[in-house]
Design a protein around this motif. Sequence first.
Motif, PDB file in Angstrom:
ATOM      1  N   ARG A 115       0.839  -1.197   0.000  1.00  0.00           N
ATOM      2  CA  ARG A 115       0.000   0.000   0.000  1.00  0.00           C
ATOM      3  C   ARG A 115       0.872   1.244   0.000  1.00  0.00           C
ATOM      4  NH1 ARG A 115      -1.797  -0.515   5.803  1.00  0.00           N
ATOM      5  NH2 ARG A 115      -0.042   0.459   6.838  1.00  0.00           N
ATOM      6  N   LEU A 132     -10.774   3.916  -9.405  1.00  0.00           N
ATOM      7  CA  LEU A 132     -11.694   5.001  -9.054  1.00  0.00           C
ATOM      8  C   LEU A 132     -12.221   5.688 -10.305  1.00  0.00           C
ATOM      9  CD1 LEU A 132     -10.124   6.755  -5.960  1.00  0.00           C
ATOM     10  CD2 LEU A 132     -12.198   5.410  -6.106  1.00  0.00           C
ATOM     11  N   THR A 133     -11.344   5.844 -11.301  1.00  0.00           N
ATOM     12  CA  THR A 133     -11.795   6.471 -12.540  1.00  0.00           C
ATOM     13  C   THR A 133     -12.833   5.593 -13.226  1.00  0.00           C
ATOM     14  OG1 THR A 133      -9.576   7.348 -12.744  1.00  0.00           O
ATOM     15  CG2 THR A 133     -10.997   7.571 -14.649  1.00  0.00           C
ATOM     16  N   ARG A 191      -8.628  -5.136  -2.075  1.00  0.00           N
ATOM     17  CA  ARG A 191      -7.580  -4.308  -1.498  1.00  0.00           C
ATOM     18  C   ARG A 191      -7.914  -3.962  -0.053  1.00  0.00           C
ATOM     19  NH1 ARG A 191      -6.950   1.183  -0.896  1.00  0.00           N
ATOM     20  NH2 ARG A 191      -4.793   1.897  -0.764  1.00  0.00           N
ATOM     21  N   SER A 192      -9.133  -3.459   0.165  1.00  0.00           N
ATOM     22  CA  SER A 192      -9.450  -3.020   1.526  1.00  0.00           C
ATOM     23  C   SER A 192      -9.581  -4.221   2.455  1.00  0.00           C
ATOM     24  CB  SER A 192     -10.728  -2.187   1.529  1.00  0.00           C
ATOM     25  OG  SER A 192     -11.825  -2.991   1.247  1.00  0.00           O
ATOM     26  N   PHE A 248     -14.816   3.575 -11.865  1.00  0.00           N
ATOM     27  CA  PHE A 248     -16.059   3.683 -11.109  1.00  0.00           C
ATOM     28  C   PHE A 248     -16.905   4.830 -11.640  1.00  0.00           C
ATOM     29  CE2 PHE A 248     -14.656   1.582  -6.999  1.00  0.00           C
ATOM     30  CZ  PHE A 248     -15.584   0.591  -7.132  1.00  0.00           C
ATOM     31  N   LEU A 275      -6.157  -5.084   3.414  1.00  0.00           N
ATOM     32  CA  LEU A 275      -5.649  -4.089   4.364  1.00  0.00           C
ATOM     33  C   LEU A 275      -6.173  -4.371   5.771  1.00  0.00           C
ATOM     34  CD1 LEU A 275      -5.745  -0.710   2.411  1.00  0.00           C
ATOM     35  CD2 LEU A 275      -3.820  -2.191   2.936  1.00  0.00           C
ATOM     36  N   ASP A 276      -7.420  -4.880   5.837  1.00  0.00           N
ATOM     37  CA  ASP A 276      -7.975  -5.213   7.147  1.00  0.00           C
ATOM     38  C   ASP A 276      -7.177  -6.307   7.835  1.00  0.00           C
ATOM     39  OD1 ASP A 276      -9.973  -3.420   7.468  1.00  0.00           O
ATOM     40  OD2 ASP A 276     -11.494  -4.629   6.442  1.00  0.00           O
ATOM     41  N   THR A 282      -5.350   1.971  -7.788  1.00  0.00           N
ATOM     42  CA  THR A 282      -6.492   2.597  -7.124  1.00  0.00           C
ATOM     43  C   THR A 282      -7.037   3.734  -7.974  1.00  0.00           C
ATOM     44  OG1 THR A 282      -5.267   2.148  -5.102  1.00  0.00           O
ATOM     45  CG2 THR A 282      -7.278   3.425  -4.898  1.00  0.00           C
ATOM     46  N   MET A 324     -11.052  -2.980  -5.543  1.00  0.00           N
ATOM     47  CA  MET A 324     -11.159  -2.155  -4.345  1.00  0.00           C
ATOM     48  C   MET A 324     -11.551  -2.986  -3.131  1.00  0.00           C
ATOM     49  SD  MET A 324     -10.210   0.723  -5.370  1.00  0.00           S
ATOM     50  CE  MET A 324     -10.621   1.993  -4.198  1.00  0.00           C
TER      51      MET A 324
END
Lengths: 358, 316
Positions: free
Chosen positions: A160, A173-174, A246-247, A176, A250-251, A169, A243
């Motif tokens: 990260r 996001l784009t 990824r999250s 999205f 990260l958790d 990322t 996404m």
Amino acid sequence: MSLSSSSPRPESEAAAPDAAAPGPVPGRRPAGRRVSLRYFAVKLLGALVSLLAVMVTSFFLFRVIPGDPVAAMTQGRKVTPEQREELFRQFGLDQPLWQQFLGYLRDLLRLDLGLSYQYKAPVTELIATRLGPTLLLVGTATLIAAALGLWLGTRAGWRRGSTADRVHTGVALTLFSVPTFWLGLLMIVVLAGGAGGMPHLFPTGGMGSPDVSGVGNVIVDTAHHMVLPVATLVAVLYAQYLMIMRSSLLDEMGSDYLVTARAKGLRDDLVLRRHAVPNALLPTVTLLFLKIGQVVSGTILVEAVFSWPGLGMLFYEGLSVPDLPLVQGLFIFFSASVIFMNLLADFVYPLFDPRVRT
Amino acid sequence: MSAGPVERPPGEAGGGSAAPASPRALAWRRRRHSLGRFWAGYRGNRAGLAGLAGLAVFVLIALCAPLLIGPADLSLTDAPGGPHEPPSAAYPLGTDNYGRSILDLVIWGSRVSLTVGFLATLMCVGLGTLVGIVAGHYGGFGSTVLMRITDWVLVLPALVLAVAFAAVMGQGTVTIILAIGLTAWPTTARLVRAQTLAVEARPYIDRAKALGGGHGHVMTRHVLPNVMPIVLAQTTLTVAESIIMESTMAFLGLGDPNTLSWGGTLQEARNAGAVSSGLWWHLLPPGLAIVLVALAFTLCGRAIEGVLNPRLRERR
């Protein structure tokens, strides 16, 4: 966390048949199976209630809100008073509401979704004939998108803040923010329409060319037609998978078991693949199934843009008339399939994650 | 959420170390203080600042559109240019099939797209907040039913549901707003409910109740202010979603054909054969506008989330 620390995979796979088939439980947790039966029952009941709610909603949405359903169904077309009478009787609108509802439920249970205006054919039949192309398109795109998204999401989450993370990322996001249909249109213009002297690399739409014969040729031709729709759908779907993965990863990053794994002297790559990813996959899988409604939305738009002869295209055609029986039938069908997929996820999930069973 | 009132220095319990001020002044000072802290956190997020700047530009354009464009520029019958002229000095982005300048269409379209985006968001965030707070506050059977409904709407394919609404209610901008508002609220409701439960577990809620605060008082004076930051983040994210949804529904032919929106322009472009004849200047600008606005809102929303949720922040 301790349950899934050292080797979660073999353990849960060994436990898998227990949950599915009745029989003596080898070894641990004899009480677990009884709880899981209850779990399945609750989930099944929930899905049935959801399904019933969809049926009730569609009944009221398509019959009651328009005020005069016959007027709504014949929007913009000339009808004689006799035809109106006939339609009124045909749809049972002269009966009291509860009788209409019972009749509607009875029809639904017999998988009778009414007659399409446009095609003058039963909606159920139309759905059955158009299901194949949609499954082909969605299946291919979902597989590619999931593989791509999970892989890139893992890489982005594991490092990260790195350049790769920021690029992935940012792209996600784009994507999205990109309307699916517009992306499809651009694909056609650039790669199929021959804008600015570009060669016509791919067909602009449809599922096959008319003059192709022979099994092998048809497969190649269909694949050729699939490239752009699948690419569009993948672009829209993979960002979300990325996404979430990824999250989810990260958790897991701060978890003690990762520290333990590293302390054992495992290589970074093994810590990721053997320990972090399996655990991060669990919430990802649930979320992916929760988002399956977006796959349906994506399909509708992609099929409408590329004239792919599937359910989404059918929905689009039904909308432009508007062919309310067809739209209603597809509404029920899409909702029911999403509910079914979620139920499937609920059923499959405990096989992967023993924690759910308790 | 740890960034709640606990961390604000002049909070409920520890305040009043300075000269005695009226409770109102104290409250305002506290609010100013937390706003300042919030801004300091937000400023650190470069993507968020870029999003905010982009947003400001688009809102400005939408507000100033009537100054730049007269009705004659958008007239169908009496359009200023020839049909489908490529970009030139007179028409920087070319013209559409009627001869209107695409640049003008995009500028004017921002008004509808932003309005629909904001109104739909207002509706669905309002609905979501109401359901979330009520479900979180009362609990019990009613709350369970409410959350079951929320989960149910959440699972259904939003586009199909919205389109079904719109197909039944007929074309129009109001229809689109209603359809988006009625289908997109569950995410907010779930977030708000979770936050409500977290807030209600705090001792100061007990204090308010012990002092005779009723349900309405607790929900509006204590829970709502604490839920608002999360609602704000959710709002900006929902606006992005709503704008994309609006363009999608306009593209599917459910919009009002007489209003100019980005999605409507794209639909017209497709109907005018811009795709098959490769008229990229008719397709590219409206779509790019959608992408930029949606991205700006998304970046803002994520930046706000990052400030509110320290766990997210330290990750970036």
